[in-house]
Design a protein around this motif. Structure first.
Motif, PDB file in Angstrom:
ATOM      1  N   HIS A 202      18.251  84.897 -12.023  1.00 25.59           N
ATOM      2  CA  HIS A 202      19.243  84.067 -12.691  1.00 25.59           C
ATOM      3  C   HIS A 202      18.476  82.996 -13.461  1.00 25.59           C
ATOM      4  O   HIS A 202      17.562  82.370 -12.910  1.00 25.59           O
ATOM      5  CB  HIS A 202      20.190  83.420 -11.688  1.00 25.59           C
ATOM      6  CG  HIS A 202      20.984  84.405 -10.898  1.00 25.59           C
ATOM      7  ND1 HIS A 202      22.293  84.720 -11.199  1.00 25.59           N
ATOM      8  CD2 HIS A 202      20.651  85.154  -9.810  1.00 25.59           C
ATOM      9  CE1 HIS A 202      22.730  85.626 -10.340  1.00 25.59           C
ATOM     10  NE2 HIS A 202      21.755  85.908  -9.492  1.00 25.59           N
ATOM     11  N   THR A 203      18.824  82.785 -14.733  1.00 26.69           N
ATOM     12  CA  THR A 203      18.075  81.843 -15.547  1.00 26.69           C
ATOM     13  C   THR A 203      19.004  80.931 -16.334  1.00 26.69           C
ATOM     14  O   THR A 203      20.170  81.238 -16.563  1.00 26.69           O
ATOM     15  CB  THR A 203      17.142  82.573 -16.546  1.00 26.69           C
ATOM     16  OG1 THR A 203      17.934  83.321 -17.480  1.00 26.69           O
ATOM     17  CG2 THR A 203      16.177  83.499 -15.831  1.00 26.69           C
ATOM     18  N   ARG A 204      18.429  79.783 -16.754  1.00 31.06           N
ATOM     19  CA  ARG A 204      19.076  78.883 -17.691  1.00 31.06           C
ATOM     20  C   ARG A 204      18.027  78.442 -18.703  1.00 31.06           C
ATOM     21  O   ARG A 204      16.840  78.338 -18.367  1.00 31.06           O
ATOM     22  CB  ARG A 204      19.697  77.671 -16.979  1.00 31.06           C
ATOM     23  CG  ARG A 204      20.754  78.060 -15.961  1.00 31.06           C
ATOM     24  CD  ARG A 204      21.450  76.863 -15.338  1.00 31.06           C
ATOM     25  NE  ARG A 204      22.369  76.230 -16.294  1.00 31.06           N
ATOM     26  CZ  ARG A 204      23.223  75.244 -15.962  1.00 31.06           C
ATOM     27  NH1 ARG A 204      23.249  74.793 -14.718  1.00 31.06           N
ATOM     28  NH2 ARG A 204      24.028  74.725 -16.862  1.00 31.06           N
ATOM     29  N   GLN A 244      22.211  85.377 -17.182  1.00 33.45           N
ATOM     30  CA  GLN A 244      22.102  84.042 -17.775  1.00 33.45           C
ATOM     31  C   GLN A 244      23.473  83.631 -18.294  1.00 33.45           C
ATOM     32  O   GLN A 244      24.328  84.470 -18.571  1.00 33.45           O
ATOM     33  CB  GLN A 244      21.073  84.067 -18.911  1.00 33.45           C
ATOM     34  CG  GLN A 244      20.694  82.695 -19.441  1.00 33.45           C
ATOM     35  CD  GLN A 244      19.680  82.775 -20.570  1.00 33.45           C
ATOM     36  OE1 GLN A 244      18.877  83.699 -20.636  1.00 33.45           O
ATOM     37  NE2 GLN A 244      19.713  81.811 -21.478  1.00 33.45           N
TER      38      GLN A 244
END
Length: 278
Positions: A202-204, A244
């Motif tokens: 999971h990324t931001r 994302q």
């Protein structure tokens, strides 16, 4: 000027990162491209025109030109498929040559880009300390298995891996302070990542350098991050998936195939949904 609006790395018929796409006989001058990108208002707009056997491409955020943008490349691939049919299209960027492949997938279009070569190096302690302060994080939130690093796959990013999904969800920062830091250091985005499994992240992506608080899907940083995981000897098994944009209400899905050769191109793929033309 025909401006396509296409959401790249969509989650089926929803989500994704909107990009502007302009396909013409010749590129406008830089000032016009910058003005159009600001008027479109998306994090990037891609401009493409025929050159030789491929396409000359430049990318503009609302405030500045960027050397490479993954989601706008996926959107451009969808636009080229829409106009010319399924195929693989050579792209000539400011600093590299890549390809984007696209084909129709039901009502949407699937596309895959081959990134420029990747590289990585340890983040300087002073930059790490300043970035942690920017986000209000302590060093204890960092995942020791993925050290902070400067990563590159067509554009420069700083990656911070976090121990928990909660820390990722709590991301907040001052846009002007982030912009000053990122422009000073030559960073296109800062990538915050949480490993749910060795192959699912999971990324931001704060994109303050371009005047955008956060991107919902970022192919360039995904390519650079995949290359960094390869450099680390991470157990990626040849590919990773990234979710994302969830915390923005714009859930997006990105897939990266990771060949074994150090520094080699990363294939980043996803679907793109047409929004409208204006």
């Amino acid at each position: 000027m025909d401006i396509l609006r296409i959401a790249a790395f969509s989650d089926g018929d929803t989500g994704g990162n909107p990009a502007g796409v302009v396909i013409g006989d010749a590129l406008p001058d830089a000032a016009t491209m910058q003005r159009v990108a600001a008027e479109v208002g998306f994090s990037e707009t891609a401009f493409a025109a025929p050159e030789g056997d491929g396409w000359r491409v430049r990318y503009f955020s609302p405030e500045t030109e960027v050397p490479f943008c993954g989601h706008a490349t996926i959107a451009l691939g969808a636009g080229l498929v829409r106009q010319f049919g399924d195929g693989t299209f050579p792209l000539i960027l400011n600093q590299a040559g890549i390809t984007v492949e696209g084909f129709r997938d039901g009502t949407n279009i699937a596309a895959a880009l081959q990134s420029p070569p990747t590289r990585s190096k340890a983040a300087p302690p002073e930059l790490l300390a300043e970035t942690l302060t920017l986000f209000g994080y302590s060093a204890e939130v960092l995942d020791p298995a993925i050290a902070p690093a400067l990563i590159h796959g067509g554009a420069a990013h700083l990656v911070l891996a976090l121990k928990s999904r909660q820390a990722l969800a709590a991301m907040a920062y001052d846009l002007k302070a982030g912009q000053a830091l990122m422009r000073r250091e030559g960073l296109v985005t800062i990538l915050l990542a949480y490993a749910e499994t060795p192959r699912l992240f999971h990324t931001r992506n704060p994109f303050a350098s371009g005047g955008v608080y956060e991107d919902p899907a970022t192919g360039a940083s995904t390519a650079a991050f995949a290359g960094y995981l390869r450099d680390l000897g991470w157990p990626h098994g040849g590919a990773i998936d990234i979710v994302q944009g969830e915390d923005m209400g714009m859930r997006s899905r990105l897939h990266a195939d990771i060949p074994p050769t150090p520094g080699s191109s990363i294939r980043v793929s996803g679907t793109a949904r047409m929004m409208d033309a204006g």
